[in-house]
Design an enzyme around this catalytic site. Structure first.
Site, mmCIF file in Angstrom:
data_model
loop_
_atom_site.group_PDB
_atom_site.id
_atom_site.type_symbol
_atom_site.label_atom_id
_atom_site.label_comp_id
_atom_site.label_asym_id
_atom_site.label_seq_id
_atom_site.Cartn_x
_atom_site.Cartn_y
_atom_site.Cartn_z
ATOM 1 N N ARG A 17 0.836 -1.211 0.000
ATOM 2 C CA ARG A 17 0.000 0.000 0.000
ATOM 3 C C ARG A 17 0.861 1.247 0.000
ATOM 4 O O ARG A 17 0.576 2.204 -0.724
ATOM 5 C CB ARG A 17 -0.965 0.020 1.194
ATOM 6 N N CYS A 18 1.922 1.245 0.793
ATOM 7 C CA CYS A 18 2.818 2.403 0.831
ATOM 8 C C CYS A 18 3.393 2.721 -0.545
ATOM 9 O O CYS A 18 3.631 3.880 -0.869
ATOM 10 C CB CYS A 18 3.978 2.144 1.792
ATOM 11 N N MET A 19 3.634 1.681 -1.349
ATOM 12 C CA MET A 19 4.320 1.855 -2.630
ATOM 13 C C MET A 19 3.375 2.176 -3.782
ATOM 14 O O MET A 19 3.806 2.149 -4.943
ATOM 15 C CB MET A 19 5.118 0.596 -2.964
#
EC number: 3.5.3.6
Length: 409
Positions: A398-400
């Site tokens: 999700r962060c990426m």
């Protein structure tokens, strides 16, 4: 589906279009002595990080998702010589260059790069002092002498492959964020140019937060639970004051959301964002890190009579989520199965930071074996990617990723 270029009204609707950043030379400018300054704990090996990231992007394409890249969008936004020059000047102004001679030399270096994407990637990578002409001893000022051992004229931006944080897509709008640390706040410049000048996105997307604000908010703390409900985290990286500004703008601009659930939890690096401890993976299922549950406070926020109405929720979290999402029951799937050792290890390696690409279809790191097994037992289909190098930056799927378009659910 509307023809609006940004369409994100859930965390779980089938993902159609997403923005990534392929790790670049900025990772090769990480040094052990300056990791804390650049918000890293370790140094990824670029070649392997790129292979892992390429496999991540291909896994998304294999699911029919169009993959955009930040560096390409930013380059495409430099649509005239005037805009290109303006971008260079803003980049220099925000780079904290302390002496005039160095700034002049860097300006000349950047103007010498003719290809727009090469220029953008150079601004991301940072500039070492050895790339610039030597300043004669008699011309050096006090800053040059005091900082003579520091190797960079402009710091790199190694966190850029975590595209979730500099801005967040919310409905048809964008929150262009003011970030926690100076080293990351410069990253938001690319979003500014994309949403101001890009041929597709420029001038067509409302901003519900602006990078010029003086309080901090990051995209890892902004979750779109449904077309009616948002979740935001009050965390190490996001201030309560920023959330209030964001919510007033969302409600005033009629972006479409009726309520916000604000999650207040422990303020430390291992729980830096809400999405490192809590993500939505299906209509009625969430991952959660068990360590936050004891100290978690949730506030319901609505907008009535031109002001925010805030109520602290005292009940069970699963029941609160079920009530707000209109489902009979919500399942909270605990990272590491609730085992204190497995939970701590796998949360550190982003076992809770999942990217849902369709209801019940989730991208995860393959290394989080305990959590992954439990997710599969709940009937989820997992797309497992390697992340031995990517995870060194403390971020997961999700962060990426930054969704630009999802189907409605």
């Amino acid at each position: 589906m509307s023809s609006h270029p940004i369409q994100v009204f859930s965390e779980i609707g089938k993902l159609k279009k997403v923005m990534l950043h392929r790790p670049g030379k900025e990772l090769e400018n990480l040094l052990p002595d300056y990791l804390e300054r650049l918000l890293f704990d370790d140094i990824p090996f670029l070649e392997d990080a790129q292979k892992e990231h390429d496999a991540f992007a291909q896994a998304l394409r294999d699911e029919g998702i169009e993959v955009l890249y930040l560096e390409q969008l930013a380059a495409e936004s430099l649509t005239s010589p005037e805009i290109r020059d303006q971008f260079i000047e803003e980049y220099l102004d925000e780079a904290n260059i302390r002496d005039r001679q160095t700034k002049v030399a860097i300006r000349e270096l950047l103007h010498g790069i003719k290809d727009n994407q090469e220029l953008v990637e150079k601004t991301m990578a940072g500039i070492q002092k050895v790339e610039l002409p030597e300043i004669p001893d008699e011309a050096k000022d006090l800053t040059d002498l005091v900082e003579s051992e520091y190797p960079f004229a402009i710091d790199p931006m190694p966190n850029l492959y975590f595209t979730r944080d500099p801005f967040a897509t919310i409905g048809n709008a964008v929150s262009l964020n003011h970030m926690f640390a100076d080293t990351r706040n410069r990253e938001t410049l690319y979003g500014k140019y994309i949403f101001k000048y890009h041929p597709i996105y420029g001038g067509k997307v409302d901003l519900v937060y602006n990078r010029e604000e003086d309080t901090r908010i990051e995209g890892g703390d902004e979750l779109v639970l449904s077309k009616d409900v948002l979740a935001v985290g009050i965390s190490q990286r996001t201030d309560a004051a920023s959330i209030e500004k964001l919510l007033v703008n969302i409600f005033k601009k009629n972006v479409g959301f009726k309520k916000v659930l604000a999650f207040e939890f422990a303020n430390n690096r291992k729980f830096m964002h809400l999405d490192t401890v809590f993500t939505m993976v299906d209509y009625d299922k969430f991952t959660i890190h068990p360590e936050i549950e004891g100290d978690l406070h949730v506030y319901s926020v609505t907008y009535e009579n031109e002001k925010l109405k805030i109520v602290e929720e005292k009940g069970d979290l699963a029941e609160l989520l079920a009530q707000n999402l209109g489902v009979e029951k919500v399942h909270l799937i605990r990272c590491g199965g609730g085992n204190i050792v497995a939970a701590a290890r796998e949360q550190w390696n982003d076992g809770s930071n999942t990217l849902t690409i369709a209801p019940g279809v989730v991208v995860v790191y393959d290394r989080n074996t305990v959590t992954n097994k439990i997710l599969e037992e709940y009937g989820l289909r997992l797309i497992k990617i390697r992340g031995s190098e990517l995870v060194r930056g403390r971020g997961g799927p999700r962060c990426m990723s930054m969704p630009f378009e999802r189907e409605e659910v």
